[in-house]
Scaffold this active site. Sequence first.
Site, PDB file in Angstrom:
ATOM      1  N   THR A 132       1.002  -1.182  -0.079  1.00 25.99           N
ATOM      2  CA  THR A 132      -0.021   0.057   0.107  1.00 25.99           C
ATOM      3  C   THR A 132       0.880   1.419   0.254  1.00 25.99           C
ATOM      4  O   THR A 132       1.864   1.422   0.520  1.00 25.99           O
ATOM      5  CB  THR A 132      -0.737  -0.171   1.246  1.00 25.99           C
ATOM      6  OG1 THR A 132      -1.518   1.285   1.482  1.00 25.99           O
ATOM      7  CG2 THR A 132      -0.075  -0.112   2.636  1.00 25.99           C
ATOM      8  N   ASP A 133       0.148   2.287  -0.498  1.00 22.19           N
ATOM      9  CA  ASP A 133       0.682   3.727  -0.438  1.00 22.19           C
ATOM     10  C   ASP A 133       1.150   4.160   0.933  1.00 22.19           C
ATOM     11  O   ASP A 133       1.662   5.198   1.430  1.00 22.19           O
ATOM     12  CB  ASP A 133       0.295   4.463  -1.405  1.00 22.19           C
ATOM     13  CG  ASP A 133      -1.212   4.962  -1.114  1.00 22.19           C
ATOM     14  OD1 ASP A 133      -1.610   4.369   0.079  1.00 22.19           O
ATOM     15  OD2 ASP A 133      -1.739   5.957  -1.532  1.00 22.19           O
ATOM     16  N   GLU A 134       0.311   3.471   2.140  1.00 22.31           N
ATOM     17  CA  GLU A 134       0.358   4.121   3.258  1.00 22.31           C
ATOM     18  C   GLU A 134       1.649   3.961   3.908  1.00 22.31           C
ATOM     19  O   GLU A 134       1.854   4.696   5.088  1.00 22.31           O
ATOM     20  CB  GLU A 134      -0.926   3.740   4.300  1.00 22.31           C
ATOM     21  CG  GLU A 134      -2.202   3.802   3.549  1.00 22.31           C
ATOM     22  CD  GLU A 134      -3.287   3.510   4.459  1.00 22.31           C
ATOM     23  OE1 GLU A 134      -3.271   3.424   5.654  1.00 22.31           O
ATOM     24  OE2 GLU A 134      -4.518   3.691   4.004  1.00 22.31           O
ATOM     25  N   TYR A 157      -1.749  -0.424  11.028  1.00 21.51           N
ATOM     26  CA  TYR A 157      -2.209  -1.168   9.717  1.00 21.51           C
ATOM     27  C   TYR A 157      -0.832  -0.972   8.889  1.00 21.51           C
ATOM     28  O   TYR A 157      -0.183  -1.688   8.403  1.00 21.51           O
ATOM     29  CB  TYR A 157      -3.298  -0.546   8.931  1.00 21.51           C
ATOM     30  CG  TYR A 157      -3.306  -1.066   7.640  1.00 21.51           C
ATOM     31  CD1 TYR A 157      -3.291  -2.447   6.974  1.00 21.51           C
ATOM     32  CD2 TYR A 157      -3.151  -0.064   6.629  1.00 21.51           C
ATOM     33  CE1 TYR A 157      -3.234  -2.644   5.582  1.00 21.51           C
ATOM     34  CE2 TYR A 157      -3.340  -0.091   5.245  1.00 21.51           C
ATOM     35  CZ  TYR A 157      -3.372  -1.598   4.600  1.00 21.51           C
ATOM     36  OH  TYR A 157      -3.338  -1.796   3.391  1.00 21.51           O
ATOM     37  N   LYS A 161       2.416  -3.334   7.442  1.00 16.86           N
ATOM     38  CA  LYS A 161       2.520  -3.307   5.822  1.00 16.86           C
ATOM     39  C   LYS A 161       3.763  -2.927   5.517  1.00 16.86           C
ATOM     40  O   LYS A 161       4.737  -3.643   4.767  1.00 16.86           O
ATOM     41  CB  LYS A 161       1.582  -2.601   5.172  1.00 16.86           C
ATOM     42  CG  LYS A 161       0.104  -3.319   4.914  1.00 16.86           C
ATOM     43  CD  LYS A 161      -0.059  -4.516   4.239  1.00 16.86           C
ATOM     44  CE  LYS A 161       0.219  -4.518   2.863  1.00 16.86           C
ATOM     45  NZ  LYS A 161      -0.254  -5.893   2.436  1.00 16.86           N
TER      46      LYS A 161
HETATM   47  P1  NAD Z   1      -9.643  -7.270   1.982  1.00 19.03           P
HETATM   48  O1  NAD Z   1      -9.519  -6.874   3.525  1.00 19.03           O
HETATM   49  O2  NAD Z   1     -10.779  -6.891   1.057  1.00 19.03           O
HETATM   50  O3  NAD Z   1      -9.379  -8.706   1.981  1.00 19.03           O
HETATM   51  C1  NAD Z   1      -8.219  -9.475   2.640  1.00 19.03           C
HETATM   52  C2  NAD Z   1      -8.274 -10.857   2.157  1.00 19.03           C
HETATM   53  O4  NAD Z   1      -7.374 -11.855   3.072  1.00 19.03           O
HETATM   54  C3  NAD Z   1      -9.742 -11.638   2.782  1.00 19.03           C
HETATM   55  O5  NAD Z   1     -10.222 -12.272   1.964  1.00 19.03           O
HETATM   56  C4  NAD Z   1      -9.369 -12.214   4.057  1.00 19.03           C
HETATM   57  O6  NAD Z   1     -10.258 -13.342   4.423  1.00 19.03           O
HETATM   58  C5  NAD Z   1      -7.707 -12.642   3.657  1.00 19.03           C
HETATM   59  N1  NAD Z   1      -7.057 -12.851   5.009  1.00 19.03           N
HETATM   60  C6  NAD Z   1      -7.008 -12.138   6.175  1.00 19.03           C
HETATM   61  N2  NAD Z   1      -6.151 -12.612   7.047  1.00 19.03           N
HETATM   62  C7  NAD Z   1      -5.693 -13.907   6.434  1.00 19.03           C
HETATM   63  C8  NAD Z   1      -5.111 -14.803   6.807  1.00 19.03           C
HETATM   64  N3  NAD Z   1      -4.213 -14.867   8.047  1.00 19.03           N
HETATM   65  N4  NAD Z   1      -4.434 -15.968   6.082  1.00 19.03           N
HETATM   66  C9  NAD Z   1      -5.316 -15.783   4.941  1.00 19.03           C
HETATM   67  N5  NAD Z   1      -6.123 -14.925   4.374  1.00 19.03           N
HETATM   68  C10 NAD Z   1      -6.405 -14.099   5.080  1.00 19.03           C
HETATM   69  O7  NAD Z   1      -8.547  -6.509   1.449  1.00 19.03           O
HETATM   70  P2  NAD Z   1      -8.415  -5.753   0.129  1.00 19.03           P
HETATM   71  O8  NAD Z   1      -8.637  -4.231   0.373  1.00 19.03           O
HETATM   72  O9  NAD Z   1      -8.498  -6.689  -0.949  1.00 19.03           O
HETATM   73  O10 NAD Z   1      -6.580  -5.697   0.145  1.00 19.03           O
HETATM   74  C11 NAD Z   1      -5.658  -6.702  -0.508  1.00 19.03           C
HETATM   75  C12 NAD Z   1      -4.364  -6.183  -0.586  1.00 19.03           C
HETATM   76  O11 NAD Z   1      -3.871  -5.378  -0.940  1.00 19.03           O
HETATM   77  C13 NAD Z   1      -3.750  -6.181   1.091  1.00 19.03           C
HETATM   78  O12 NAD Z   1      -2.586  -6.653   1.106  1.00 19.03           O
HETATM   79  C14 NAD Z   1      -3.814  -4.438   1.095  1.00 19.03           C
HETATM   80  O13 NAD Z   1      -2.733  -4.059   2.259  1.00 19.03           O
HETATM   81  C15 NAD Z   1      -3.358  -3.963  -0.222  1.00 19.03           C
HETATM   82  N6  NAD Z   1      -4.148  -2.892  -0.595  1.00 19.03           N
HETATM   83  C16 NAD Z   1      -5.307  -2.508  -0.652  1.00 19.03           C
HETATM   84  C17 NAD Z   1      -5.752  -1.180  -1.191  1.00 19.03           C
HETATM   85  C18 NAD Z   1      -7.303  -0.868  -0.887  1.00 19.03           C
HETATM   86  O14 NAD Z   1      -7.517   0.221  -1.275  1.00 19.03           O
HETATM   87  N7  NAD Z   1      -7.890  -1.830  -0.644  1.00 19.03           N
HETATM   88  C19 NAD Z   1      -4.745  -0.607  -1.606  1.00 19.03           C
HETATM   89  C20 NAD Z   1      -3.306  -0.527  -1.748  1.00 19.03           C
HETATM   90  C21 NAD Z   1      -3.111  -1.992  -1.287  1.00 19.03           C
HETATM   91  O1  DAU Z   2      -4.223   3.899   0.405  1.00  9.77           O
HETATM   92  C1  DAU Z   2      -4.226   2.492   0.469  1.00  9.77           C
HETATM   93  C2  DAU Z   2      -5.133   2.194   1.493  1.00  9.77           C
HETATM   94  O2  DAU Z   2      -6.648   2.598   1.354  1.00  9.77           O
HETATM   95  C3  DAU Z   2      -5.331   0.755   1.953  1.00  9.77           C
HETATM   96  O3  DAU Z   2      -3.978   0.333   1.921  1.00  9.77           O
HETATM   97  C4  DAU Z   2      -6.309   0.460   2.991  1.00  9.77           C
HETATM   98  O4  DAU Z   2      -6.411  -1.215   2.953  1.00  9.77           O
HETATM   99  C5  DAU Z   2      -7.490   0.992   2.426  1.00  9.77           C
HETATM  100  O5  DAU Z   2      -8.538   0.274   3.578  1.00  9.77           O
HETATM  101  C6  DAU Z   2      -7.518   2.317   2.152  1.00  9.77           C
HETATM  102  O6  DAU Z   2      -7.190   3.102   3.434  1.00  9.77           O
HETATM  103  P1  DAU Z   2      -8.082   4.365   3.788  1.00  9.77           P
HETATM  104  O7  DAU Z   2      -7.973   4.616   5.382  1.00  9.77           O
HETATM  105  O8  DAU Z   2      -7.508   5.469   3.138  1.00  9.77           O
HETATM  106  O9  DAU Z   2      -9.533   3.907   3.371  1.00  9.77           O
HETATM  107  P2  DAU Z   2     -11.032   4.161   4.256  1.00  9.77           P
HETATM  108  O10 DAU Z   2     -12.078   3.655   2.992  1.00  9.77           O
HETATM  109  O11 DAU Z   2     -10.914   3.536   5.432  1.00  9.77           O
HETATM  110  O12 DAU Z   2     -11.084   5.676   4.394  1.00  9.77           O
HETATM  111  C7  DAU Z   2     -10.947   6.527   3.137  1.00  9.77           C
HETATM  112  C8  DAU Z   2     -10.819   7.931   3.747  1.00  9.77           C
HETATM  113  O13 DAU Z   2     -12.050   8.439   4.235  1.00  9.77           O
HETATM  114  C9  DAU Z   2     -10.061   8.204   5.026  1.00  9.77           C
HETATM  115  O14 DAU Z   2      -9.383   9.504   4.811  1.00  9.77           O
HETATM  116  C10 DAU Z   2     -10.863   7.968   6.166  1.00  9.77           C
HETATM  117  C11 DAU Z   2     -12.198   8.477   5.867  1.00  9.77           C
HETATM  118  N1  DAU Z   2     -13.446   7.914   6.398  1.00  9.77           N
HETATM  119  C12 DAU Z   2     -13.370   6.545   6.363  1.00  9.77           C
HETATM  120  C13 DAU Z   2     -14.341   6.149   6.831  1.00  9.77           C
HETATM  121  C14 DAU Z   2     -14.757   4.551   7.206  1.00  9.77           C
HETATM  122  C15 DAU Z   2     -14.183   8.776   6.813  1.00  9.77           C
HETATM  123  O15 DAU Z   2     -14.319  10.003   6.623  1.00  9.77           O
HETATM  124  N2  DAU Z   2     -15.402   8.303   7.357  1.00  9.77           N
HETATM  125  C16 DAU Z   2     -15.821   6.740   7.332  1.00  9.77           C
HETATM  126  O16 DAU Z   2     -16.622   6.322   8.182  1.00  9.77           O
END
Ligand code: NAD
Ligand code: DAU
Length: 351
Positions: A132-134, A157, A161
């Site tokens: 992730t970019d975080e 988190y 990562k």
């Molecule tokens: P998600 O939470 O939707 O899915 C995660 C999956 O991992 C789920 O299916 C869960 O059951 C599985 N999992 C969790 N713990 C596990 C374990 N111990 N063993 C096996 N499986 C397990 O997450 P996502 O949003 O699809 O993110 C996927 C990947 O991409 C993550 O590594 C996250 O850090 C990265 N990522 C997410 C975003 C985003 O915006 N969502 C952006 C950049 C990177």
């Molecule tokens: O940048 C990549 C990341 O983006 C991934 O690595 C994470 O897995 C993914 O969850 C996401 O993280 P964020 O924290 O940016 O996503 P989230 O949807 O939780 O929140 C987006 C923005 O909205 C953030 O600034 C927090 C804000 N927010 C979120 C929720 C859930 C609110 O203002 N209200 C809310 O209820």
Amino acid sequence: MKKNILITGGAGFIGSHVVRLFVNKYPEYHIINLDALTYAGNLENLKDIDSKPNYTFVKGDITDMNFIHDLFKEFQFDGVLHLAAESHVDRSISDPMAFITTNIIGTVNLLNAAREIWKDSFETKRFYHISTDEVYGSLGETGKFLETTPYDPRSPYSASKASSDHLVRAYFHTYKMPVILSNCSNNYGANQFPEKLIPLVINNIKNSKPLPIYGKGENVRDWLFVEDHALAIDLIYHKGRIGETYNIGGNNEWANIDLVRKLCDIMDKKMAQEIGTSQKLITFVKDRAGHDLRYAIDATKIKNELGWEPSIQFEEGFEQTIDWYLNNTEWLENILSGDYEKYYEQQYEKR
Ligand code: NAD
Ligand code: DAU
């Protein structure tokens, strides 16, 4: 013989899009989807491909060292795409330990199994870690994250990562493991768990519930359509250079409040109600602890080296996403009827 490719976390949001792409595009691969089916994992996400002959689902936990070792022994994987993780920042604030075990220990278990089973064949293998970019921390009003930006994670988190990224790179330098990494910005699209901002707001508008905006809603995120992320992952897995990191982003920055207002207006039109109705639900609540102000990705490297750019314009992807949630009420209802309600109460009652 088919190549055995392990995709971890394939029942989650991004993982399910990657699994679908690989199963459909590469009949010469046997895709093994390993997922623990935590609250975030949902096999409904994959029901359109689950009977394909080149697809196998395995329920299992990456934190279980012996199980992971045996799985590598059984399938002799040719490559790994590692997406399994605890992924929600708010949950990491209330329960960091699950993030340490899955994101750090789980990643090391996979690295160790690969190192052992692949020891005589590193040159033909690939371990791709999706991050992730975080990990880069928080930007001010200007600038973008480059692959060379120093790590500065600020939530449990992102720290977990970042730790996993460091370990993956350490295995490259120390053991010459054939690793590759990418760090992506916020994804949006179908099948995202409704704890995340966009599906949460859609669901609350549907139910005329308050739309919780943390702080003043000034925090900025760079949104990318999930299918474009999956295409970038495909390219990096096949064409990326070993030992390298690629940043992936949408070049599409939105302050949360502007994004939510836009979402409200589109929802009003789709629900045939007066424009402004949904915006009245916006409620400013207590800010997220340590809330990163701004993320933005400089994706020049992946564009220049691999020719990747987002293919879907935000307007189109956003509309498509909203329609998906409106048309897939059963998917949403199934999630909402489980533990999610309890989580929502705990997360939002005190704000
Ligand atoms: P998600 O939470 O939707 O899915 C995660 C999956 O991992 C789920 O299916 C869960 O059951 C599985 N999992 C969790 N713990 C596990 C374990 N111990 N063993 C096996 N499986 C397990 O997450 P996502 O949003 O699809 O993110 C996927 C990947 O991409 C993550 O590594 C996250 O850090 C990265 N990522 C997410 C975003 C985003 O915006 N969502 C952006 C950049 C990177
Ligand atoms: O940048 C990549 C990341 O983006 C991934 O690595 C994470 O897995 C993914 O969850 C996401 O993280 P964020 O924290 O940016 O996503 P989230 O949807 O939780 O929140 C987006 C923005 O909205 C953030 O600034 C927090 C804000 N927010 C979120 C929720 C859930 C609110 O203002 N209200 C809310 O209820």
